[in-house]
Design a protein around this motif. Structure first.
Motif, PDB file in Angstrom:
ATOM      1  N   UNK A  79       4.876 -11.641   0.231  1.00 20.49           N
ATOM      2  CA  UNK A  79       5.084 -12.954   0.822  1.00 20.49           C
ATOM      3  C   UNK A  79       3.767 -13.466   1.414  1.00 20.49           C
ATOM      4  N   UNK A  80       3.439 -14.725   1.116  1.00 14.25           N
ATOM      5  CA  UNK A  80       2.233 -15.337   1.659  1.00 14.25           C
ATOM      6  C   UNK A  80       2.508 -15.875   3.060  1.00 14.25           C
ATOM      7  N   UNK A  82      -0.339 -11.831   7.496  1.00  6.45           N
ATOM      8  CA  UNK A  82       0.087 -10.912   6.438  1.00  6.45           C
ATOM      9  C   UNK A  82       1.564 -10.563   6.669  1.00  6.45           C
ATOM     10  N   UNK A  83       2.466 -11.463   6.277  1.00  9.67           N
ATOM     11  CA  UNK A  83       3.886 -11.275   6.572  1.00  9.67           C
ATOM     12  C   UNK A  83       4.471  -9.964   6.062  1.00  9.67           C
ATOM     13  N   UNK A  84       4.059  -9.514   4.874  1.00 11.71           N
ATOM     14  CA  UNK A  84       4.643  -8.289   4.329  1.00 11.71           C
ATOM     15  C   UNK A  84       4.365  -7.088   5.231  1.00 11.71           C
ATOM     16  N   UNK A  85       3.160  -7.025   5.804  1.00 13.17           N
ATOM     17  CA  UNK A  85       2.826  -5.926   6.710  1.00 13.17           C
ATOM     18  C   UNK A  85       3.653  -6.042   7.990  1.00 13.17           C
ATOM     19  N   UNK A 132       0.705  -7.187  12.038  1.00  9.34           N
ATOM     20  CA  UNK A 132       0.161  -7.253  10.682  1.00  9.34           C
ATOM     21  C   UNK A 132      -1.311  -6.872  10.618  1.00  9.34           C
ATOM     22  N   UNK A 133      -1.808  -6.229  11.686  1.00 12.56           N
ATOM     23  CA  UNK A 133      -3.146  -5.641  11.654  1.00 12.56           C
ATOM     24  C   UNK A 133      -3.037  -4.165  11.995  1.00 12.56           C
ATOM     25  N   UNK A 134      -3.637  -3.301  11.189  1.00 16.03           N
ATOM     26  CA  UNK A 134      -3.580  -1.862  11.493  1.00 16.03           C
ATOM     27  C   UNK A 134      -4.478  -1.524  12.678  1.00 16.03           C
ATOM     28  N   UNK A 169      -3.557   2.731  10.598  1.00 15.85           N
ATOM     29  CA  UNK A 169      -2.109   2.912  10.704  1.00 15.85           C
ATOM     30  C   UNK A 169      -1.450   1.634  11.205  1.00 15.85           C
ATOM     31  N   UNK A 170      -0.217   1.405  10.725  1.00 16.72           N
ATOM     32  CA  UNK A 170       0.509   0.222  11.169  1.00 16.72           C
ATOM     33  C   UNK A 170       1.510   0.596  12.257  1.00 16.72           C
ATOM     34  N   UNK A 171       1.934  -0.427  12.976  1.00 17.30           N
ATOM     35  CA  UNK A 171       2.926  -0.240  14.025  1.00 17.30           C
ATOM     36  C   UNK A 171       3.442  -1.590  14.478  1.00 17.30           C
TER      37      UNK A 171
END
Length: 203
Positions: free
Chosen positions: A1-2, A44-47, A105-107, A112-114
């Motif tokens: 998704x954009x 970055x919606x998908x993240x 949406x930023x690691x 790592x993501x959260x």
């Protein structure tokens, strides 16, 4: 998704269901964004969605099923909004620290993501106002849920709760006793803590 570029696109993002009870829209409201006119839209919606699904399904749903309604005080912040909050003393960490926390949406610096949300559980807030110890809820979460970090606040016993790919498993508080309740390496970190929460919601 954009990243949405229209109101319709933002509506569609808000309709994304993260768990049984929670939708992306529940996490997009920001008082900073509303007051200062800064759209809180993921780059970055998908993240953001992927991290938010873990937060909602693994942490918020079990809390709601156990203790009743969960109310979101603040959650996702886009990098632009978070930077504005940090630069203007509005209780936002620098973007270098906010990645994988409120900036979903930023690691983080390790890739790592959260995702983090500040929440209130009204049922516990009532008990807290009557003198219940915040540590009873903190230890219940520690023993039952895969949280990354917790940070408790005095007003309404609101607390930040985070999911993370590499959970730190650390609990801190601005409520007395202030400071770190537990973290890996402390004597109290391992084992069970039923004595703290056995009567958490009994009268």
């Amino acid at each position: 998704m954009k990243s949405p570029k229209s109101m319709v696109g933002l509506e569609n993002l808000g309709r994304v269901r993260l768990s049984k009870s929670f939708y992306m829209r529940d996490f997009l409201h920001s008082e900073i964004g509303s007051f200062y006119g800064i759209p809180n839209i993921p780059d970055h919606p998908d993240v953001a969605i992927r991290a938010g699904e873990h937060l909602a399904s693994q942490l918020l749903e079990p809390l709601q099923e156990t203790f009743g309604p969960v109310r979101i005080r603040g959650a996702y912040r886009c990098a632009k909004l978070n930077a504005f909050g940090n630069e203007n003393g509005l209780n936002c960490a620098h973007n270098r620290r906010a990645g994988s926390r409120h900036v979903w949406d930023r690691p983080d610096k390790n890739g790592n993501i959260g995702a983090m949300a500040c929440i209130v559980i009204p049922g516990f807030a009532d008990r807290y106002a009557e003198g219940a110890d915040w540590r009873s809820l903190a230890w219940w979460i520690h023993d039952h849920l895969p949280y990354g970090s917790l940070y408790f606040h005095p007003k309404m016993s609101a607390f930040n709760i985070g999911w993370h790919e590499k959970p730190q498993r650390r609990i801190d508080s601005y409520i007395a006793p202030r400071g770190c309740l537990t973290k890996p390496g402390m004597d109290n970190h391992e084992g069970r803590h039923e004595e703290w929460y056995r009567d958490l919601f009994t009268q």
